[in-house]
Every structure is written in structure tokens, then in C-alpha cells.
Design a protein around this motif. Structure first.
Motif, PDB file in Angstrom:
ATOM      1  N   LEU A   5       6.482   1.229   6.284  1.00 49.79           N
ATOM      2  CA  LEU A   5       7.491   1.907   5.457  1.00 49.79           C
ATOM      3  C   LEU A   5       8.736   2.163   6.296  1.00 49.79           C
ATOM      4  CD1 LEU A   5       5.183   4.582   3.786  1.00 49.79           C
ATOM      5  CD2 LEU A   5       6.218   2.641   2.634  1.00 49.79           C
ATOM      6  N   HIS A   6       9.891   1.736   5.835  1.00 48.38           N
ATOM      7  CA  HIS A   6      11.163   1.946   6.535  1.00 48.38           C
ATOM      8  C   HIS A   6      11.084   1.470   7.983  1.00 48.38           C
ATOM      9  CE1 HIS A   6      12.724   4.289   3.184  1.00 48.38           C
ATOM     10  NE2 HIS A   6      11.631   5.033   3.211  1.00 48.38           N
ATOM     11  N   GLY A   7      10.329   0.387   8.232  1.00 49.57           N
ATOM     12  CA  GLY A   7      10.203  -0.144   9.580  1.00 49.57           C
ATOM     13  C   GLY A   7       9.224   0.612  10.460  1.00 49.57           C
ATOM     14  N   ILE A   8       8.480   1.557   9.882  1.00 50.54           N
ATOM     15  CA  ILE A   8       7.476   2.323  10.633  1.00 50.54           C
ATOM     16  C   ILE A   8       6.097   1.803  10.264  1.00 50.54           C
ATOM     17  CG2 ILE A   8       6.476   4.615  11.009  1.00 50.54           C
ATOM     18  CD1 ILE A   8       9.237   5.751  10.117  1.00 50.54           C
ATOM     19  N   LYS A   9       5.321   1.425  11.284  1.00 49.23           N
ATOM     20  CA  LYS A   9       3.947   0.985  11.053  1.00 49.23           C
ATOM     21  C   LYS A   9       3.078   2.231  10.879  1.00 49.23           C
ATOM     22  CE  LYS A   9       4.106  -1.190  14.902  1.00 49.23           C
ATOM     23  NZ  LYS A   9       3.833  -1.954  16.133  1.00 49.23           N
ATOM     24  N   VAL A  10       2.426   2.346   9.711  1.00 46.66           N
ATOM     25  CA  VAL A  10       1.650   3.536   9.372  1.00 46.66           C
ATOM     26  C   VAL A  10       0.173   3.177   9.288  1.00 46.66           C
ATOM     27  CG1 VAL A  10       1.347   5.394   7.678  1.00 46.66           C
ATOM     28  CG2 VAL A  10       3.619   4.381   8.017  1.00 46.66           C
ATOM     29  N   VAL A  11      -0.692   4.056   9.795  1.00 45.97           N
ATOM     30  CA  VAL A  11      -2.138   3.896   9.660  1.00 45.97           C
ATOM     31  C   VAL A  11      -2.736   5.176   9.089  1.00 45.97           C
ATOM     32  CG1 VAL A  11      -2.441   2.140  11.446  1.00 45.97           C
ATOM     33  CG2 VAL A  11      -2.548   4.533  12.091  1.00 45.97           C
ATOM     34  N   VAL A  12      -3.739   4.995   8.216  1.00 45.87           N
ATOM     35  CA  VAL A  12      -4.468   6.115   7.614  1.00 45.87           C
ATOM     36  C   VAL A  12      -5.950   5.803   7.740  1.00 45.87           C
ATOM     37  CG1 VAL A  12      -4.864   7.446   5.503  1.00 45.87           C
ATOM     38  CG2 VAL A  12      -2.578   6.531   5.970  1.00 45.87           C
ATOM     39  N   ASP A  13      -6.730   6.757   8.248  1.00 51.29           N
ATOM     40  CA  ASP A  13      -8.169   6.528   8.395  1.00 51.29           C
ATOM     41  C   ASP A  13      -8.846   6.509   7.027  1.00 51.29           C
ATOM     42  OD1 ASP A  13      -9.693   9.318   7.969  1.00 51.29           O
ATOM     43  OD2 ASP A  13      -7.783   9.690   8.971  1.00 51.29           O
ATOM     44  N   LYS A  14     -10.007   5.888   6.993  1.00 47.59           N
ATOM     45  CA  LYS A  14     -10.749   5.675   5.742  1.00 47.59           C
ATOM     46  C   LYS A  14     -11.021   6.973   4.984  1.00 47.59           C
ATOM     47  CE  LYS A  14     -14.810   3.141   4.165  1.00 47.59           C
ATOM     48  NZ  LYS A  14     -15.980   2.358   4.579  1.00 47.59           N
ATOM     49  N   GLU A  15     -11.408   8.033   5.706  1.00 40.99           N
ATOM     50  CA  GLU A  15     -11.747   9.306   5.055  1.00 40.99           C
ATOM     51  C   GLU A  15     -10.526   9.973   4.408  1.00 40.99           C
ATOM     52  OE1 GLU A  15     -12.787   8.668   8.361  1.00 40.99           O
ATOM     53  OE2 GLU A  15     -14.668   7.923   7.560  1.00 40.99           O
ATOM     54  N   SER A  16      -9.343   9.717   4.943  1.00 37.95           N
ATOM     55  CA  SER A  16      -8.132  10.377   4.447  1.00 37.95           C
ATOM     56  C   SER A  16      -7.475   9.652   3.274  1.00 37.95           C
ATOM     57  CB  SER A  16      -7.105  10.507   5.582  1.00 37.95           C
ATOM     58  OG  SER A  16      -7.599  11.332   6.613  1.00 37.95           O
ATOM     59  N   THR A  17      -7.815   8.385   3.037  1.00 39.35           N
ATOM     60  CA  THR A  17      -7.084   7.606   2.030  1.00 39.35           C
ATOM     61  C   THR A  17      -7.158   8.224   0.634  1.00 39.35           C
ATOM     62  OG1 THR A  17      -8.954   6.086   1.817  1.00 39.35           O
ATOM     63  CG2 THR A  17      -7.149   5.394   3.236  1.00 39.35           C
ATOM     64  N   ALA A  18      -8.336   8.608   0.177  1.00 42.43           N
ATOM     65  CA  ALA A  18      -8.459   9.176  -1.171  1.00 42.43           C
ATOM     66  C   ALA A  18      -7.745  10.517  -1.277  1.00 42.43           C
ATOM     67  CB  ALA A  18      -9.932   9.325  -1.559  1.00 42.43           C
ATOM     68  N   ILE A  19      -7.791  11.310  -0.207  1.00 42.45           N
ATOM     69  CA  ILE A  19      -7.171  12.636  -0.213  1.00 42.45           C
ATOM     70  C   ILE A  19      -5.647  12.531  -0.210  1.00 42.45           C
ATOM     71  CG2 ILE A  19      -6.949  14.801   1.087  1.00 42.45           C
ATOM     72  CD1 ILE A  19      -9.778  14.246   2.204  1.00 42.45           C
TER      73      ILE A  19
ATOM     74  N   MET B 100       0.827  -1.203   0.000  1.00 39.46           N
ATOM     75  CA  MET B 100       0.000   0.000   0.000  1.00 39.46           C
ATOM     76  C   MET B 100       0.862   1.254   0.000  1.00 39.46           C
ATOM     77  SD  MET B 100      -3.040   0.496  -0.356  1.00 39.46           S
ATOM     78  CE  MET B 100      -4.594   1.094   0.082  1.00 39.46           C
ATOM     79  N   SER B 101       2.131   1.126  -0.394  1.00 36.46           N
ATOM     80  CA  SER B 101       3.017   2.282  -0.364  1.00 36.46           C
ATOM     81  C   SER B 101       2.659   3.314  -1.428  1.00 36.46           C
ATOM     82  CB  SER B 101       4.471   1.839  -0.521  1.00 36.46           C
ATOM     83  OG  SER B 101       4.644   1.174  -1.744  1.00 36.46           O
ATOM     84  N   ASP B 102       1.717   3.003  -2.345  1.00 36.30           N
ATOM     85  CA  ASP B 102       1.266   4.007  -3.306  1.00 36.30           C
ATOM     86  C   ASP B 102       0.323   5.011  -2.646  1.00 36.30           C
ATOM     87  OD1 ASP B 102      -0.748   2.080  -3.027  1.00 36.30           O
ATOM     88  OD2 ASP B 102      -1.510   2.419  -5.052  1.00 36.30           O
ATOM     89  N   LEU B 103      -0.114   4.723  -1.423  1.00 40.52           N
ATOM     90  CA  LEU B 103      -0.970   5.645  -0.686  1.00 40.52           C
ATOM     91  C   LEU B 103      -0.138   6.812  -0.154  1.00 40.52           C
ATOM     92  CD1 LEU B 103      -3.599   6.548   0.586  1.00 40.52           C
ATOM     93  CD2 LEU B 103      -3.203   4.926   2.431  1.00 40.52           C
ATOM     94  N   VAL B 104       0.847   6.517   0.674  1.00 42.07           N
ATOM     95  CA  VAL B 104       1.733   7.523   1.245  1.00 42.07           C
ATOM     96  C   VAL B 104       3.161   6.998   1.158  1.00 42.07           C
ATOM     97  CG1 VAL B 104       2.409   8.725   3.370  1.00 42.07           C
ATOM     98  CG2 VAL B 104       0.002   8.417   2.860  1.00 42.07           C
ATOM     99  N   THR B 105       4.083   7.861   0.772  1.00 38.71           N
ATOM    100  CA  THR B 105       5.497   7.515   0.752  1.00 38.71           C
ATOM    101  C   THR B 105       6.196   8.349   1.816  1.00 38.71           C
ATOM    102  OG1 THR B 105       5.442   7.037  -1.616  1.00 38.71           O
ATOM    103  CG2 THR B 105       7.596   7.494  -0.657  1.00 38.71           C
ATOM    104  N   ILE B 106       7.087   7.715   2.561  1.00 39.44           N
ATOM    105  CA  ILE B 106       7.900   8.416   3.545  1.00 39.44           C
ATOM    106  C   ILE B 106       9.347   8.291   3.088  1.00 39.44           C
ATOM    107  CG2 ILE B 106       8.676   8.477   5.947  1.00 39.44           C
ATOM    108  CD1 ILE B 106       5.964   7.287   6.749  1.00 39.44           C
TER     109      ILE B 106
ATOM    110  N   LEU C 237       2.339   5.187  13.353  1.00 39.00           N
ATOM    111  CA  LEU C 237       2.312   6.584  12.924  1.00 39.00           C
ATOM    112  C   LEU C 237       0.989   6.809  12.206  1.00 39.00           C
ATOM    113  CD1 LEU C 237       3.690   9.364  12.362  1.00 39.00           C
ATOM    114  CD2 LEU C 237       4.426   8.375  10.182  1.00 39.00           C
ATOM    115  N   ARG C 238       0.165   7.687  12.753  1.00 35.94           N
ATOM    116  CA  ARG C 238      -1.088   8.024  12.088  1.00 35.94           C
ATOM    117  C   ARG C 238      -0.868   9.237  11.205  1.00 35.94           C
ATOM    118  NH1 ARG C 238      -5.923   6.716  11.689  1.00 35.94           N
ATOM    119  NH2 ARG C 238      -5.992   5.403  13.547  1.00 35.94           N
ATOM    120  N   VAL C 239      -1.242   9.100   9.935  1.00 35.46           N
ATOM    121  CA  VAL C 239      -1.203  10.199   8.982  1.00 35.46           C
ATOM    122  C   VAL C 239      -2.646  10.442   8.558  1.00 35.46           C
ATOM    123  CG1 VAL C 239      -0.300  11.014   6.775  1.00 35.46           C
ATOM    124  CG2 VAL C 239       1.077   9.469   8.174  1.00 35.46           C
ATOM    125  N   GLY C 240      -3.105  11.678   8.637  1.00 36.96           N
ATOM    126  CA  GLY C 240      -4.494  11.944   8.302  1.00 36.96           C
ATOM    127  C   GLY C 240      -4.731  13.377   7.866  1.00 36.96           C
TER     128      GLY C 240
END
Length: 120
Positions: A60-74, A1-7, A29-32
Motif C-alpha cells: 500500500l502506497h509503496g509500503i510492504k505490509v504483512v499481517v499474521d494469520k491470527e490477525s487477518t479476520a480481526i 488484499m487492500s480490503d484487509l487493511v487500508t493505510i 510493516l507488520r500490523v497485528g
């Protein structure tokens, strides 16, 4: 799912350092995105112990990332980087979906989501 957010590696190094400083090495790490800012939407990043039920999860790079449903498309295609300058360092967010942003760089809007603009 790295096409969602890249760090980038530079950002990952800073995030891991912050996690260690705050005793959050096992956290996610929550990104939203939330409403607000002068352009209507604002980015948010923080640490959480448990992902939510509707969160997208990836690593990504050993960091567990979460993104809420509403933020994924944005956030799809967004790159989080860390840049050093003479004035210090800071995270930068390059979102290909943003069609307008304000001078501070942390507020934006997309073609389909204008958010809730506030006074600067």
C-alpha cells in the motif's frame, strides 16, 4: 488484499518517514493484534526484515505490509490513519470489527474475540 487493511496517505507518509529515520526503508510493516489492554486486545505495528511463513503480504502506497494469520479476520476492513492535533500527532485505527474499546483507543474487543483484558 487492500480490503484487509487500508493505510491513508497521511499515515503512509508518516510510516515512510519513520522507516527512513530508522534505516528501515526495505523493511516490511507488520500490523497485528495481541492479547492485552483494558478491553482485551491491542494493536501492534512495527518493522520486520522478513515476513513469516503464514503472513498475508500486500503493498500500500509503496509500503510492504504483512499481517499474521491470527490477525487477518480481526483486522479485516481496518483503516490506519495519522491525525495532527494541537497536542501533537498520532496514528488512529478504525476497526469495523471492534464492538468495544477503551479510552486510550488502542485496546478493543470483537464479537468473536475478547482477548485477555488487563487493568488500565
Amino acid at each position: 488484499m487492500s480490503d484487509l487493511v487500508t493505510i491513508t496517505e497521511a499515515a503512509a507518509f508518516q510510516i515512510k518517514d519513520m522507516m527512513k529515520e530508522n534505516g528501515e526503508e526495505q523493511a516490511y510493516l507488520r500490523v497485528g493484534v495481541k492479547g492485552g489492554g483494558c478491553s482485551g486486545l491491542s494493536y501492534g505495528m512495527g518493522f520486520e526484515q522478513e515476513p513469516g511463513e503464514d503472513d498475508t503480504q500486500f503493498e500500500l502506497h509503496g509500503i510492504k505490509v504483512v499481517v499474521d494469520k491470527e490477525s487477518t479476520a480481526i483486522l479485516k476492513g481496518t483503516i490506519i490513519d495519522f491525525k495532527e492535533s494541537m497536542m501533537g500527532g498520532g496514528f488512529t485505527i478504525d476497526n469495523p470489527n471492534a464492538i468495544a474499546s477503551c479510552g486510550c483507543g488502542s485496546s478493543f474487543r470483537t464479537a468473536t474475540n475478547t482477548g485477555t483484558p488487563e487493568e488500565c
